[in-house]
Design an enzyme around this catalytic site. Structure first.
Site, PDB file in Angstrom:
ATOM      1  N   HIS A  77      47.780  45.873  29.177  1.00 22.85           N
ATOM      2  CA  HIS A  77      47.557  46.302  27.791  1.00 22.85           C
ATOM      3  C   HIS A  77      48.844  46.854  27.179  1.00 22.85           C
ATOM      4  O   HIS A  77      49.182  46.529  26.030  1.00 22.85           O
ATOM      5  CB  HIS A  77      46.465  47.375  27.744  1.00 22.85           C
ATOM      6  CG  HIS A  77      45.076  46.828  27.787  1.00 22.85           C
ATOM      7  ND1 HIS A  77      44.585  46.118  28.869  1.00 22.85           N
ATOM      8  CD2 HIS A  77      44.051  46.898  26.892  1.00 22.85           C
ATOM      9  CE1 HIS A  77      43.344  45.769  28.638  1.00 22.85           C
ATOM     10  NE2 HIS A  77      42.983  46.226  27.443  1.00 22.85           N
ATOM     11  N   HIS A 123      45.148  53.317  34.309  1.00 21.27           N
ATOM     12  CA  HIS A 123      46.439  53.103  34.947  1.00 21.27           C
ATOM     13  C   HIS A 123      47.081  54.447  35.261  1.00 21.27           C
ATOM     14  O   HIS A 123      46.765  55.466  34.643  1.00 21.27           O
ATOM     15  CB  HIS A 123      47.394  52.307  34.031  1.00 21.27           C
ATOM     16  CG  HIS A 123      46.947  50.912  33.763  1.00 21.27           C
ATOM     17  ND1 HIS A 123      47.135  49.887  34.649  1.00 21.27           N
ATOM     18  CD2 HIS A 123      46.323  50.370  32.677  1.00 21.27           C
ATOM     19  CE1 HIS A 123      46.643  48.764  34.130  1.00 21.27           C
ATOM     20  NE2 HIS A 123      46.146  49.031  32.939  1.00 21.27           N
TER      21      HIS A 123
END
Length: 353
Positions: A277, A329
């Site tokens: 992303h 993440h």
């Protein structure tokens, strides 16, 4: 010695000599610039009664041949226009570009369908893997809309209005001569060809950036911060991380005890490094920022341009931050993904004018 009279410098005037050559069947030769000037000077001296004629003009030869006018591409005032290229050339070029895109698209498809991430183990006392599972604050559909559809729309609008603004072009610019491509008896506008170039470069850079990210994801196989919550690992002997025997062990073989986990989630939990992303958002937004800086040249819209650039960068920044706050993440994953996106954005726009 005979006396020369005004008007009798030569036996014939240049026009009479040309007529005599024509009547005798001789083909007149081509005039050069110097011969035409000399002939004009001789004719002016012959018809002038107030000037003494010059005997050296008796040997003037008139060379008459119409010059051939051809387009000279080196002349800035030339209206030379390249020959049109038809549908065969158009589809041939599109096919070649698609082949180049497939060089990065097919490996990405292979990773998505058949790729297996590196089987990385974990420590049961690793607190970085015990975060809760949350839904993404930046859903995939919004990311694709902002980083895919928005750049296409902006480039179409900017190139169209650039083609309408005559102040940005000289009188003999390429857009006034056409694109050189025609389809169904209509010549394609130059702004459409420019859009094809810019969007094509954008898509190719995006494919290379995503391929680089996927290679790292499947090679590293780093577990996501919500690994324990999503997987609830169980060792082959039936023990779990809550058992003291596994406190300091490095676990490589395990199964997920969670009943509601899907195969996609099971594969995705090993693809933490780097952040896809973040790399996608940073590449698309920085590409668009540089594009606006180099192509949006209207003085009255400088403030609007800077506002748009700020909003684009803030979207990339917000996307990167949510990947950490949503526990999708680790912070180093986001940093690496952002670096990949920014690097490729700078590289593919380095030759943009």
């Amino acid at each position: 010695m005979s006396t020369l009279r005004p008007g009798s410098v030569c036996d014939t005037t240049p026009l009479q000599r040309f007529e005599s050559q024509s009547s005798s069947g001789e083909e007149p030769s081509s005039p050069t610039a110097s011969s035409i000037i000399a002939a004009a000077a001789a004719a002016a001296a012959a018809v002038s009664p107030n000037k003494t004629p010059n005997h050296n003009n008796n040997n003037v030869k008139l060379d008459l041949q119409m010059p051939t006018f051809v387009g000279n591409s080196g002349n800035h005032g030339s209206l030379y226009k390249p020959p049109l290229r038809g549908p065969r050339q158009i589809f041939g070029r599109i096919l070649m570009d698609l082949c180049l895109l497939s060089c990065v698209g097919l490996p990405m498809l292979g990773f998505s369908l058949w790729g297996e991430a590196f089987n990385r183990g974990f420590f049961c006392n690793d607190s970085t893997l015990k975060h809760p599972y949350k839904e993404s604050s930046m859903p995939s559909w919004l990311l694709y809309l902002m980083c895919g559809a928005l750049p296409f729309s902006v480039m179409l609008v900017v190139e169209f209005f650039r083609a309408q603004d005559k102040r940005l072009h000289g009188p003999f610019e390429k857009h006034r001569m056409g694109s050189g491509y025609h389809f169904c008896h209509l010549e394609l506008p130059t702004w459409l060809l420019e859009c094809y170039h810019r969007i094509g470069i954008f898509i190719f850079g995006l494919g290379v950036e995503q391929l680089t990210t996927n290679i790292a994801k499947y090679s590293i196989g780093r577990l996501r911060p919500h690994f324990y919550t999503l997987c609830q690992p169980v060792m082959p002997d039936g023990s779990t991380c809550s058992d003291p025997i596994n406190a300091a062990r490095y676990i490589e073989k395990f199964t997920c005890a969670a009943v509601d986990i899907t195969s996609k989630q099971l594969k995705d939990m090993r693809l933490s490094f780097p952040s896809g992303h973040a790399s996608f958002a940073c590449y698309s937004m920085l590409y668009l920022v540089i594009y606006l800086q180099r192509r949006m040249h209207w003085n009255r819209m400088r403030m609007l341009r800077h506002l748009l650039q700020f909003l684009l960068l803030m979207f990339a920044w917000y996307t990167a931050l949510t990947r950490v706050s949503d526990y999708k993440h680790h912070w180093s994953d986001v940093l690496a993904g952002s670096g990949i996106g920014l690097t490729y954005a700078v590289v593919v726009t380095s030759t943009m004018w």
